[in-house]
Design an enzyme around this catalytic site. Sequence first.
Site, short mmCIF file in Angstrom:
data_model
loop_
_atom_site.label_atom_id
_atom_site.label_comp_id
_atom_site.label_asym_id
_atom_site.label_seq_id
_atom_site.Cartn_x
_atom_site.Cartn_y
_atom_site.Cartn_z
N LYS A 52 0.03 72.96 -1.70
CA LYS A 52 -0.80 74.01 -2.29
C LYS A 52 -2.18 73.45 -2.62
O LYS A 52 -2.34 72.61 -3.49
CB LYS A 52 -0.18 74.55 -3.59
CG LYS A 52 -0.90 75.83 -4.02
CD LYS A 52 -0.69 76.21 -5.47
CE LYS A 52 -1.70 75.59 -6.39
NZ LYS A 52 -3.09 76.00 -6.18
N SER A 57 -5.44 67.90 -13.46
CA SER A 57 -5.76 67.63 -14.87
C SER A 57 -4.56 67.02 -15.60
O SER A 57 -3.40 67.25 -15.24
CB SER A 57 -6.17 68.93 -15.55
OG SER A 57 -5.10 69.84 -15.52
N THR A 58 -4.85 66.28 -16.64
CA THR A 58 -3.82 65.66 -17.47
C THR A 58 -2.93 66.74 -18.08
O THR A 58 -1.71 66.60 -18.16
CB THR A 58 -4.49 64.84 -18.58
OG1 THR A 58 -5.41 63.94 -17.96
CG2 THR A 58 -3.49 64.05 -19.40
N GLU A 59 -3.59 67.84 -18.49
CA GLU A 59 -2.86 68.94 -19.12
C GLU A 59 -1.76 69.49 -18.19
O GLU A 59 -0.60 69.60 -18.59
CB GLU A 59 -3.91 70.02 -19.37
CG GLU A 59 -3.56 71.11 -20.28
CD GLU A 59 -4.67 72.18 -20.15
OE1 GLU A 59 -5.76 71.88 -19.64
OE2 GLU A 59 -4.38 73.32 -20.54
N GLY A 109 -0.59 68.00 -15.51
CA GLY A 109 0.32 66.88 -15.23
C GLY A 109 1.43 66.81 -16.26
O GLY A 109 2.60 66.60 -15.93
N GLU A 151 -1.39 61.91 -10.45
CA GLU A 151 -2.67 61.24 -10.56
C GLU A 151 -3.56 62.14 -11.40
O GLU A 151 -3.92 63.24 -10.97
CB GLU A 151 -3.29 61.01 -9.18
CG GLU A 151 -4.43 60.03 -9.24
CD GLU A 151 -5.53 60.34 -8.25
OE1 GLU A 151 -6.59 59.72 -8.35
OE2 GLU A 151 -5.35 61.23 -7.41
N CYS A 177 -11.84 61.52 -10.41
CA CYS A 177 -10.98 61.12 -11.53
C CYS A 177 -11.26 59.68 -11.96
O CYS A 177 -11.12 59.35 -13.13
CB CYS A 177 -9.52 61.35 -11.21
SG CYS A 177 -9.03 60.66 -9.65
N GLU A 237 -12.82 63.41 -20.77
CA GLU A 237 -13.30 63.41 -19.38
C GLU A 237 -14.22 64.62 -19.19
O GLU A 237 -13.82 65.76 -19.47
CB GLU A 237 -12.09 63.52 -18.45
CG GLU A 237 -12.47 63.44 -17.00
CD GLU A 237 -11.26 63.51 -16.08
OE1 GLU A 237 -10.32 64.25 -16.39
OE2 GLU A 237 -11.28 62.83 -15.04
#
Length: 482
Positions: A192, A245-247, A249, A266, A300, A397
């Site tokens: 996707k 994004s970390t969120e 992830g 990642e 990133c 970030e």
Amino acid sequence: MSIKEIYQTMEYGPAPESNKESVAFLDSHKRKFSLFINGKWTKPSSGEYFESFSPATTQKLAQIAEANEKDVDDAVKAAKKALKPWVELGGHSRARYLYAIARQIQKHSRNFAVLESMDNGKPIRETRDIDIPLVARHFYHHAGWAQLMDTEMKDYKEIGVIGQIIPWNFPMLMLAWKIAPALAMGNTVVLKPAEFTSLTALLFADICKQVGLPDGVVNIITGHGGTGAALVNHPDVSKIAFTGSTEVGKIIRRATAGTGKKISLELGGKSPFIVFEDADLDSVVEGIVDAIWFNQGQVCCAGSRLLVQESVAEKLYSKIRARMETLRVGDSLDKSVDIGAIVAPIQLKTIEDLVQKGKDDGNICWQPSWTCPKEGYFYPPTLFTNVSPSSIIAQEEIFGPVLVAMSFRSHSEAVKLANNTRYGLASSIWTENINLALDIAPQIKAGTVWINCSNVFDRRDLVDIESQVMVEKAAKRACTNM
Ligand code: ADP
């Protein structure tokens, strides 16, 4: 401007790249793209489409299908059915397909580069000279691994159907990083792309058809977060490979916990760029351009935190400001542009808000004297100096062309500042003293430490994470360029 005038002023003239081929590709699909499932263009079962825009011109490019749970299920079923024969083909035969894909990407590289620039807003110089050539190299490289698998990697085994969810900052490169190693090791995939940048993945689907890749080995489903979530939650997906994004992830980590699914994530970064007083400052300045102004800072592992030894800090800042003044922001299809457009208004707003917070915190903000083009989503290169380590712009970030700088006195202070973040993706160290570099590198809590360079990657990592093998690997790689 005439050529004579350009010679007199030495000003840049416009150098537009033709978009003829990419426009023809969009028109050949009537600017309305279906999903690529089981080797066929398939209308979304919801009947819903969303629009994709060019961030540099704000022009509408195409309508993109929104895949729902039913479409995701169809794609996973196709990938599952294709798995056994794909594995049984063996590494050598799979390599032939990967070589064919690589050759087709090279053949159509100009079209891929232009389409990527139109869809993402990044400069044509970068897509033409970096992204797309690297995409082709990844397919060649992993074709080589597939070829060697039966003899050199006997313990390696496919994982199964892999769900791959990628972001918008390097659309084709991310696709290559995910698809090439997965196919090489015998997996089948459902990918996707990000909602802002689906077009090159759809052009890639055309390439899969052209090389006669067996149906279902690669499926491309477009859509927003809900489409990604349906892929993550599908029971027949054996692994999720996610970059973003970390969120999100974290959401994926929670959703896959206890399911037996493998994941590779990642996520974000706030990578330190550490400059010691003996560094070659002119090289440092060009390193900074690569670290934070490459791809509009939407990287990133961007070197977004500049830590500089106090004795050379002011000298370096003035060199950086002089260089910033010469950077050119503008239309992504102009060959003499250094910085293109920000991918979407929402991302531009995030950058603007964080810069405002940085100013509110009392940090010193500097931007070049020129202004960005009014049409399109542009943001100028920005430098914050005298930044307090606890300021939001030193911790969060920004994912934009914003560099935050702070100084240090001792080596140990540099290490403490570098590690004062919840991220640990990458870092770089600049010094002419190899002993100092090799002393500092292992003390930095980051997966990759570059020495006198930045944003340099190692393809070898990818085969290991896309196959069922336990590999004892050093977590840290020092990549030197001395
Ligand atoms: P970015 O900040 O890079 O846009 P996101 O994490 O929002 O990062 O997006 C990266 C990819 O993850 C995109 O393809 C997006 O559509 C997808 N995505 C967003 N939300 C979810 C979710 N809840 N589950 C799975 N994928 C998601």
